[in-house]
Write an enzyme that holds these catalytic residues in place. Structure first.
Site, PDB file in Angstrom:
ATOM      1  N   LYS A 176       0.843  -1.217   0.000  1.00 55.92           N
ATOM      2  CA  LYS A 176       0.000   0.000   0.000  1.00 55.92           C
ATOM      3  C   LYS A 176       0.874   1.261   0.000  1.00 55.92           C
ATOM      4  O   LYS A 176       0.656   2.185  -0.783  1.00 55.92           O
ATOM      5  CB  LYS A 176      -0.927   0.011   1.236  1.00 55.92           C
ATOM      6  CG  LYS A 176      -1.814  -1.230   1.353  1.00 55.92           C
ATOM      7  CD  LYS A 176      -2.727  -1.175   2.573  1.00 55.92           C
ATOM      8  CE  LYS A 176      -2.022  -1.263   3.917  1.00 55.92           C
ATOM      9  NZ  LYS A 176      -1.322  -2.535   4.173  1.00 55.92           N
ATOM     10  N   ARG A 235      -9.952   0.431   8.314  1.00 53.23           N
ATOM     11  CA  ARG A 235      -9.470  -0.922   8.561  1.00 53.23           C
ATOM     12  C   ARG A 235     -10.484  -1.766   9.315  1.00 53.23           C
ATOM     13  O   ARG A 235     -10.225  -2.935   9.595  1.00 53.23           O
ATOM     14  CB  ARG A 235      -8.213  -0.837   9.414  1.00 53.23           C
ATOM     15  CG  ARG A 235      -7.026  -1.504   8.789  1.00 53.23           C
ATOM     16  CD  ARG A 235      -5.906  -1.337   9.760  1.00 53.23           C
ATOM     17  NE  ARG A 235      -4.944  -0.454   9.200  1.00 53.23           N
ATOM     18  CZ  ARG A 235      -3.684  -0.794   8.985  1.00 53.23           C
ATOM     19  NH1 ARG A 235      -3.238  -1.959   9.323  1.00 53.23           N
ATOM     20  NH2 ARG A 235      -2.851   0.056   8.462  1.00 53.23           N
ATOM     21  N   ARG A 279      11.739  -5.407   4.616  1.00 56.77           N
ATOM     22  CA  ARG A 279      11.509  -3.956   4.469  1.00 56.77           C
ATOM     23  C   ARG A 279      12.506  -3.143   5.296  1.00 56.77           C
ATOM     24  O   ARG A 279      12.829  -3.474   6.421  1.00 56.77           O
ATOM     25  CB  ARG A 279      10.099  -3.599   4.925  1.00 56.77           C
ATOM     26  CG  ARG A 279       9.915  -2.090   5.007  1.00 56.77           C
ATOM     27  CD  ARG A 279       8.491  -1.662   5.138  1.00 56.77           C
ATOM     28  NE  ARG A 279       7.778  -2.328   6.197  1.00 56.77           N
ATOM     29  CZ  ARG A 279       6.469  -2.311   6.316  1.00 56.77           C
ATOM     30  NH1 ARG A 279       5.733  -1.690   5.421  1.00 56.77           N
ATOM     31  NH2 ARG A 279       5.888  -2.936   7.303  1.00 56.77           N
ATOM     32  N   ARG A 319      11.335  -1.556  10.916  1.00 54.85           N
ATOM     33  CA  ARG A 319      10.242  -1.176  11.807  1.00 54.85           C
ATOM     34  C   ARG A 319      10.115  -2.146  12.970  1.00 54.85           C
ATOM     35  O   ARG A 319      10.308  -3.351  12.799  1.00 54.85           O
ATOM     36  CB  ARG A 319       8.924  -1.174  11.021  1.00 54.85           C
ATOM     37  CG  ARG A 319       8.428   0.200  10.707  1.00 54.85           C
ATOM     38  CD  ARG A 319       7.298   0.221   9.739  1.00 54.85           C
ATOM     39  NE  ARG A 319       6.121  -0.537  10.109  1.00 54.85           N
ATOM     40  CZ  ARG A 319       4.998  -0.555   9.398  1.00 54.85           C
ATOM     41  NH1 ARG A 319       4.915   0.159   8.293  1.00 54.85           N
ATOM     42  NH2 ARG A 319       3.969  -1.270   9.767  1.00 54.85           N
ATOM     43  N   ARG A 349      -0.210  -9.376  13.051  1.00 57.46           N
ATOM     44  CA  ARG A 349      -0.811  -8.353  12.181  1.00 57.46           C
ATOM     45  C   ARG A 349      -1.610  -9.004  11.042  1.00 57.46           C
ATOM     46  O   ARG A 349      -2.684  -8.521  10.678  1.00 57.46           O
ATOM     47  CB  ARG A 349       0.279  -7.443  11.598  1.00 57.46           C
ATOM     48  CG  ARG A 349       0.835  -6.461  12.623  1.00 57.46           C
ATOM     49  CD  ARG A 349       2.176  -5.890  12.205  1.00 57.46           C
ATOM     50  NE  ARG A 349       2.144  -5.162  10.966  1.00 57.46           N
ATOM     51  CZ  ARG A 349       3.198  -4.981  10.177  1.00 57.46           C
ATOM     52  NH1 ARG A 349       4.386  -5.486  10.509  1.00 57.46           N
ATOM     53  NH2 ARG A 349       3.097  -4.293   9.073  1.00 57.46           N
TER      54      ARG A 349
HETATM   55  P1  AP5 Z   1       4.817  -1.564   1.837  1.00 58.11           P
HETATM   56  O1  AP5 Z   1       4.446  -0.734   0.655  1.00 58.11           O
HETATM   57  O2  AP5 Z   1       5.478  -0.885   2.989  1.00 58.11           O
HETATM   58  O3  AP5 Z   1       3.530  -2.396   2.331  1.00 58.11           O
HETATM   59  P2  AP5 Z   1       2.254  -1.923   3.106  1.00 58.11           P
HETATM   60  O4  AP5 Z   1       1.081  -2.608   2.505  1.00 58.11           O
HETATM   61  O5  AP5 Z   1       2.191  -0.431   3.183  1.00 58.11           O
HETATM   62  O6  AP5 Z   1       2.574  -2.594   4.501  1.00 58.11           O
HETATM   63  P3  AP5 Z   1       2.515  -2.055   5.978  1.00 58.11           P
HETATM   64  O7  AP5 Z   1       3.273  -3.032   6.799  1.00 58.11           O
HETATM   65  O8  AP5 Z   1       2.949  -0.608   6.059  1.00 58.11           O
HETATM   66  O9  AP5 Z   1       1.010  -2.168   6.259  1.00 58.11           O
HETATM   67  P4  AP5 Z   1       0.363  -2.256   7.626  1.00 58.11           P
HETATM   68  O10 AP5 Z   1      -1.042  -2.064   7.214  1.00 58.11           O
HETATM   69  O11 AP5 Z   1       0.662  -3.405   8.462  1.00 58.11           O
HETATM   70  O12 AP5 Z   1       1.088  -1.061   8.448  1.00 58.11           O
HETATM   71  P5  AP5 Z   1       0.653   0.394   8.806  1.00 58.11           P
HETATM   72  O13 AP5 Z   1       1.865   1.217   8.879  1.00 58.11           O
HETATM   73  O14 AP5 Z   1      -0.486   0.875   7.988  1.00 58.11           O
HETATM   74  O15 AP5 Z   1       5.720  -2.766   1.300  1.00 58.11           O
HETATM   75  C1  AP5 Z   1       6.313  -3.691   2.168  1.00 58.11           C
HETATM   76  C2  AP5 Z   1       7.709  -4.093   1.633  1.00 58.11           C
HETATM   77  O16 AP5 Z   1       7.565  -4.712   0.345  1.00 58.11           O
HETATM   78  C3  AP5 Z   1       8.650  -2.891   1.406  1.00 58.11           C
HETATM   79  O17 AP5 Z   1       9.952  -3.287   1.730  1.00 58.11           O
HETATM   80  C4  AP5 Z   1       8.547  -2.589  -0.091  1.00 58.11           C
HETATM   81  O18 AP5 Z   1       9.741  -2.031  -0.559  1.00 58.11           O
HETATM   82  C5  AP5 Z   1       8.275  -3.994  -0.663  1.00 58.11           C
HETATM   83  N1  AP5 Z   1       7.386  -3.915  -1.831  1.00 58.11           N
HETATM   84  C6  AP5 Z   1       6.183  -3.282  -1.869  1.00 58.11           C
HETATM   85  N2  AP5 Z   1       5.616  -3.399  -3.088  1.00 58.11           N
HETATM   86  C7  AP5 Z   1       6.494  -4.148  -3.839  1.00 58.11           C
HETATM   87  C8  AP5 Z   1       6.470  -4.633  -5.185  1.00 58.11           C
HETATM   88  N3  AP5 Z   1       5.447  -4.392  -6.014  1.00 58.11           N
HETATM   89  N4  AP5 Z   1       7.500  -5.379  -5.595  1.00 58.11           N
HETATM   90  C9  AP5 Z   1       8.552  -5.658  -4.764  1.00 58.11           C
HETATM   91  N5  AP5 Z   1       8.636  -5.230  -3.486  1.00 58.11           N
HETATM   92  C10 AP5 Z   1       7.614  -4.479  -3.018  1.00 58.11           C
HETATM   93  O19 AP5 Z   1       0.071   0.169  10.285  1.00 58.11           O
HETATM   94  C11 AP5 Z   1       0.924  -0.185  11.368  1.00 58.11           C
HETATM   95  C12 AP5 Z   1       0.095  -0.300  12.636  1.00 58.11           C
HETATM   96  O20 AP5 Z   1      -0.555   0.957  12.915  1.00 58.11           O
HETATM   97  C13 AP5 Z   1      -1.038  -1.332  12.599  1.00 58.11           C
HETATM   98  O21 AP5 Z   1      -0.583  -2.616  12.908  1.00 58.11           O
HETATM   99  C14 AP5 Z   1      -1.984  -0.752  13.654  1.00 58.11           C
HETATM  100  O22 AP5 Z   1      -1.529  -1.040  14.965  1.00 58.11           O
HETATM  101  C15 AP5 Z   1      -1.873   0.739  13.440  1.00 58.11           C
HETATM  102  N6  AP5 Z   1      -2.856   1.268  12.485  1.00 58.11           N
HETATM  103  C16 AP5 Z   1      -2.592   1.860  11.295  1.00 58.11           C
HETATM  104  N7  AP5 Z   1      -3.741   2.221  10.691  1.00 58.11           N
HETATM  105  C17 AP5 Z   1      -4.734   1.850  11.504  1.00 58.11           C
HETATM  106  C18 AP5 Z   1      -6.156   1.912  11.415  1.00 58.11           C
HETATM  107  N8  AP5 Z   1      -6.764   2.474  10.338  1.00 58.11           N
HETATM  108  N9  AP5 Z   1      -6.883   1.414  12.432  1.00 58.11           N
HETATM  109  C19 AP5 Z   1      -6.287   0.873  13.523  1.00 58.11           C
HETATM  110  N10 AP5 Z   1      -4.951   0.763  13.672  1.00 58.11           N
HETATM  111  C20 AP5 Z   1      -4.184   1.237  12.660  1.00 58.11           C
END
Ligand code: AP5
Length: 216
Positions: A14, A89, A128, A161, A172
């Site tokens: 994402k 979410r 990552r 992270r 997660r």
């Molecule tokens: P990346 O693009 O970082 O993936 P992502 O889908 O953004 O993954 P996240 O881990 O950030 O999602 P998440 O939902 O768990 O975390 P968030 O920060 O939102 O890609 C991942 C890796 O793959 C990278 O190394 C990238 O380079 C590689 N990659 C990507 N695309 C690629 C491709 N096409 N080809 C090759 N490599 C690729 O949330 C963290 C925490 O915050 C949650 O656990 C929760 O506690 C809290 N939180 C956040 N939002 C909410 C909400 N709305 N409600 C409640 N709690 C929340």
């Protein structure tokens, strides 16, 4: 106002897709995970509330998330196009977003579900790395920096992270299956869902999303 959402499991890509889409369009990237990590770093009230949940890989309570998002939207950004990453979410967050946008005469126009198999999610998350300086996203194998541990863009240090440890990643993914996956059907019923195969090169994913956004 234009509103689009990137939906998908942790590691689906994402954040990576959002970087590319926002660079190619006028959409503003709104990532609740980044906003929470920033609040934790600054030690704000929201950050203190959120930190323990995030460390365990659990979702932060809906009331905190909605307050953070509203604060961001009310702060005024100069943009009228928002790309949400990682929000909503839960069903409750989706309903609250719908209600808030309704008051502004707006609605979610597009939801992109980034779909990838579990083993790919695991390898993306464990590999990552993120820049401490500018926040740019890397992967030790897929998207490596030119010099190991150093950001190509700003020269900042790359770090892993805290919630990208294997046990927390597993939690997660379970939380995603239990609390977020149902939003796929919810948005499909509303006729706004586009399924995107995210097991492809990031440029193909970005290109597909930009093409859909530019049609509306
Ligand atoms: P990346 O693009 O970082 O993936 P992502 O889908 O953004 O993954 P996240 O881990 O950030 O999602 P998440 O939902 O768990 O975390 P968030 O920060 O939102 O890609 C991942 C890796 O793959 C990278 O190394 C990238 O380079 C590689 N990659 C990507 N695309 C690629 C491709 N096409 N080809 C090759 N490599 C690729 O949330 C963290 C925490 O915050 C949650 O656990 C929760 O506690 C809290 N939180 C956040 N939002 C909410 C909400 N709305 N409600 C409640 N709690 C929340």
């Amino acid at each position: 106002m234009k509103v689009a959402v990137l939906l998908g499991a942790p590691g689906a890509g994402k954040g990576t897709a959002a970087e590319g889409v926002c660079a190619a369009t006028k959409y503003l990237h709104v990532a609740t995970g980044d906003m929470l990590r920033d609040a934790v770093k600054k030690g704000t009230r929201f950050g203190v509330e959120a930190e323990a949940w995030m460390k365990r890989g659990e979702l932060v309570p809906d009331s905190t998330i909605v307050a953070i998002v509203e604060e961001r939207l009310n702060a005024g950004s100069g943009s009228d196009s928002y790309l949400f990453d990682g929000f909503p979410r839960t069903r409750q967050q989706a309903e609250l977003l719908e209600a808030s946008l309704g008051k502004l005469g707006a609605k979610v126009q597009h939801v992109f579900f980034l779909d990838a198999p579990r083993e790919l999610l695991l390898s993306r998350l464990t590999g990552r790395r993120i820049c401490r300086g500018c926040g740019r996203n890397y992967h030790v194998v897929n998207i490596p920096p030119k010099k190991s541990g150093v950001c190509d863009g700003c020269g900042g240090e790359l770090y892993q992270r805290a919630d990208d440890q294997e046990a927390t990643i597993a939690r997660r993914l379970d939380v995603y299956n239990a609390q977020t996956e149902a939003l796929i059907a919810w948005y499909e019923k509303r006729g706004v869902l586009t399924r995107v195969n995210s097991a492809r090169h990031r440029d193909e994913i970005t290109g597909e999303i930009v093409r859909v956004l530019s049609r509306s």
